[in-house]
Design a protein around this motif. Structure first.
Motif, short mmCIF file in Angstrom:
data_model
loop_
_atom_site.label_atom_id
_atom_site.label_comp_id
_atom_site.label_asym_id
_atom_site.label_seq_id
_atom_site.Cartn_x
_atom_site.Cartn_y
_atom_site.Cartn_z
N TYR B 11 -3.55 36.69 31.18
CA TYR B 11 -3.27 36.99 29.77
C TYR B 11 -3.53 35.68 29.03
CZ TYR B 11 -0.94 41.31 31.23
OH TYR B 11 -0.65 42.53 31.75
N VAL B 16 -1.99 35.71 35.98
CA VAL B 16 -0.90 36.47 36.59
C VAL B 16 -1.28 37.10 37.93
CG1 VAL B 16 0.30 36.91 34.43
CG2 VAL B 16 -1.37 38.55 35.24
N ARG B 35 8.66 41.68 43.32
CA ARG B 35 9.68 41.51 42.28
C ARG B 35 9.13 41.81 40.88
NH1 ARG B 35 13.53 36.45 43.09
NH2 ARG B 35 13.30 36.17 45.32
N ASN B 36 10.07 41.89 39.97
CA ASN B 36 9.68 41.96 38.55
C ASN B 36 8.81 40.76 38.20
OD1 ASN B 36 10.65 44.24 37.38
ND2 ASN B 36 12.70 43.40 37.03
N GLY B 37 7.73 41.01 37.51
CA GLY B 37 6.88 39.91 37.06
C GLY B 37 5.86 39.48 38.09
N ALA B 38 5.81 40.15 39.25
CA ALA B 38 4.86 39.77 40.28
C ALA B 38 3.42 40.10 39.89
CB ALA B 38 5.21 40.47 41.59
N GLY B 39 3.26 41.02 38.97
CA GLY B 39 1.91 41.37 38.51
C GLY B 39 1.47 42.77 38.91
N LYS B 40 2.40 43.61 39.34
CA LYS B 40 2.06 44.96 39.83
C LYS B 40 1.48 45.84 38.72
CE LYS B 40 6.37 45.70 41.03
NZ LYS B 40 7.03 44.48 40.51
N THR B 41 2.19 45.87 37.58
CA THR B 41 1.72 46.70 36.47
C THR B 41 0.36 46.21 35.99
OG1 THR B 41 3.97 47.25 35.81
CG2 THR B 41 2.26 47.46 34.13
N THR B 42 0.20 44.89 35.95
CA THR B 42 -1.07 44.33 35.50
C THR B 42 -2.21 44.78 36.41
OG1 THR B 42 0.10 42.40 34.64
CG2 THR B 42 -2.27 42.18 34.95
N1 ADP Z 1 0.86 41.75 27.54
C1 ADP Z 1 1.21 40.63 28.19
N2 ADP Z 1 0.94 39.41 27.64
C2 ADP Z 1 1.26 38.29 28.29
N3 ADP Z 1 1.86 38.24 29.49
C3 ADP Z 1 2.14 39.41 30.09
C4 ADP Z 1 1.84 40.66 29.47
N4 ADP Z 1 2.23 41.65 30.29
C5 ADP Z 1 2.76 41.05 31.38
N5 ADP Z 1 2.71 39.70 31.27
C6 ADP Z 1 3.17 38.73 32.27
O1 ADP Z 1 2.42 38.94 33.43
C7 ADP Z 1 3.25 38.83 34.59
C8 ADP Z 1 3.15 40.08 35.41
O2 ADP Z 1 3.68 41.17 34.70
P1 ADP Z 1 3.65 42.66 35.23
O3 ADP Z 1 2.27 42.95 35.68
O4 ADP Z 1 4.25 43.52 34.21
O5 ADP Z 1 4.61 42.52 36.50
P2 ADP Z 1 5.39 43.65 37.29
O6 ADP Z 1 4.84 44.97 36.92
O7 ADP Z 1 5.14 43.28 38.72
O8 ADP Z 1 6.83 43.51 36.93
C9 ADP Z 1 4.66 38.55 34.08
O9 ADP Z 1 4.89 37.17 34.16
C10 ADP Z 1 4.62 38.99 32.64
O10 ADP Z 1 5.48 38.20 31.88
#
Ligand code: ADP
Ligand code: MG
Lengths: 306, 230
Positions: B11, B16, B35-42
């Protein structure tokens, strides 16, 4: 008030009532083209996130277009009612493809400036071509004169404008709520990215929606032609009222735009009748009250696009 | 079915995901645990084309999709069930279901969907956001089943839901697996993951730190719980 005998008092009351009905019809007819134009503004805002400052100018183009069709080509009101929205649709598509689309990814401010500039340009072009005095237009044949219902006389054309705008608003409503296209428009308005991820090419709908919104502004202009002064600057006051309507109804709410359009038309007509020196102010007092009581507008819940 | 090779995503300045490689074979259920913030959703967003700021390659059934838009990827058979379930407030339950196009002949008919999820039939005229969390999750899954997506991306479908509903979601996943659909499942619920998946990838700070089959995963469950900090 405070009459001595019963009889004249009754007459006075009757006359007040008749006046009131006339103002109401006048308000509803003005509300009709407010509602149509505001609907166009709301649809464009919903689908593109663009606040179209050129909407007043497009309304003006609709009215001027109708006058030119009649004056130069002898094409009457009924034909103009079809031709002008089609032309304005084409104009909208052109503007979106040539200009608006390039700014959609940028800050909303760029399209503010673009459409504002476009409005100035259109107004000046029309001024140059047709001067500053009004173009003539007549009430269309068949709709001249008055109808008398009981003891109240009402202009036929005002009744027509009211009924016609209600029909168009209903048609748009049905289009949005009962058809697949409408469903896609609602979805794309609410969540453009997510809608893409569900296999819908949202971009394909943006241009026709913009054209459609502009066509509605043009249609409002044609309806206004027979009873408003047709000048290059007729849209500048109109756009201010339109913004008040959109704020009252709730930005991006389609139902809100329609209801607030009629409401403002009524308030303006009553204002002109009963408080002529405040008639414009009344609209903004209404707007201030709505903002105080419901900051998002009457129908402005972010989730409810329709 | 899905091959993610050496994918790194950012980002802006913030990286990430680093050098992530994940494979999902046809008919396989694979989880991403972390964990939360690991980058799964990304990672799921990269696969869907909703996050474009990545390097590396993503291919679906052997064909690269990196240049394709999200709607093209959806039409190619990727079905996304987002972590917030993606209900439209301005659409009814029935409209929420039928909004996306049917992209493959294996897509469930509306009747099949309603038979599998009777509550959706009952509430088909309610607005999407009036459903309970569990019902919304059912709808989000039913929506991609109706599309006939061949690869489902499920982002924490069990999160915040009652055990019965989580169990029901497990049944659905096992059922669609039988139909040959592939699933990439993001989960923090290790127990749940182990009841549905064939293989698991552990993701930490944007990197794949381990790859396990389900037997190993179950054997090391308590250790993994500590690792995940859940
Ligand atoms: N739109 C965004 N802009 C900037 N940073 C982001 C955004 N979305 C997620 N992040 C960051 O990217 C990292 C991974 O997020 P995310 O993929 O949501 O993790 P997870 O789904 O594993 O909890 C986190 O540190 C989060 O803060
Ligand atoms: Mg997540």
């Amino acid at each position: 008030m405070g009459g001595i005998s019963v009889h004249p008092l009754e007459t006075q009351e009757n006359r007040d009532m008749e006046d009131f009905i006339q103002y109401t019809v006048q308000g509803l007819s003005a509300g009709g083209f407010y509602a149509l134009a505001a609907l166009g503004l709301a649809v464009i805002f919903g689908a593109l996130g663009v606040v179209n400052f050129a909407h007043g100018a497009c309304y003006m183009l609709g009215a001027v277009g109708a006058a030119v069709l009649l004056g130069t080509f002898n094409i009457n009101f009924w034909a103009a009612l079809v031709i002008i929205p089609l032309l304005m649709f084409g104009f909208g598509v052109l503007i979106e493809r040539l200009l608006i689309q390039w700014l959609l990814r940028l800050d909303i401010l760029y399209n503010f400036l673009l459409t504002f500039g476009l409005a100035l340009l259109l107004v000046d072009l029309v001024k140059r071509e047709y001067g500053v005095s009004g173009l003539p237009y007549e009430v269309p044949p068949g709709l001249e004169g008055l109808v008398t219902i009981g003891s109240v006389s009402i202009q036929k054309y005002q009744l027509f404008v009211f009924a016609f705008s209600v029909v168009i608003c209903l048609a748009v409503w049905l289009l949005l709520t009962r058809t697949r296209v409408g469903m896609i428009v609602r979805a794309a308005t609410e969540e453009p990215e997510r809608t893409r991820a569900l296999g819908i090419n949202v971009g394909r709908w943006v241009t026709p929606i913009f054209g459609f919104g502009i066509a509605l502004a043009g249609l409002a202009g044609v309806l206004a032609a027979p009873f408003r002064a047709i000048t290059a600057s007729m849209g500048s006051n109109f756009i201010i009222v339109l913004f008040a309507i959109v704020v009252i109804g709730g930005l991006g709410s389609i139902l809100g735009a329609v209801v607030a359009g009629f409401l403002v038309g009524l308030v303006e007509a009553y204002g002109q009748a009963y408080a002529p020196s405040f008639s414009q102010l009344v609209i903004f007092i209404l707007m201030a009250i709505v903002i105080l009581v419901r900051p998002a507008g009457l129908f402005g819940r972010r989730q409810e696009a329709v | 079915m899905l091959d993610i090779t050496n994918l790194s995503a950012s980002y802006g300045e913030a990286r990430v995901l680093t050098d992530v490689s994940v494979t999902v074979n046809p008919g396989e259920v694979v989880t991403l645990v972390g964990r939360n913030g690991a980058g799964k959703t990304t990672l799921l967003k990269c696969v869907m084309g909703l996050h474009r700021d990545y390097e590396g390659g993503i291919s679906l059934a052997g064909a690269p999709v990196d240049k394709r838009s999200p709607d093209q990827r959806a039409k190619a058979g990727i079905g996304w069930v987002p972590d917030d379930r993606g209900m439209y407030a301005s659409l009814t339950v029935a409209e929420n279901l039928t909004l996306p196009p049917v992209v493959h002949s294996s897509g469930w008919s509306l009747d099949k969907v309603y038979d599998a999820f009777p509550v959706l039939r009952e509430r088909r005229n309610s607005m999407g956001t009036q459903l309970s969390g569990g019902e919304q999750q059912m709808l989000a899954i039913a929506r991609v089943l109706r599309m006939g997506s061949r690869l489902l991306l499920l982002d924490e479908p069990s999160e915040g839901l009652a055990p019965v509903i989580v169990q029901r979601i497990g049944e659905i996943i096992r059922e669609i697996k039988k139909e040959g659909v592939s699933v990439l499942l993001v989960e923090q619920n290790v127990k749940f993951a182990s009841t549905v998946a064939d293989r698991h990838y552990l993701l930490a700070q944007g990197r794949v730190v381990e790859q396990l089959d389900n037997a190993d995963f179950q054997a090391r469950e308590s250790e993994l719980l500590v690792h995940l900090g859940i």
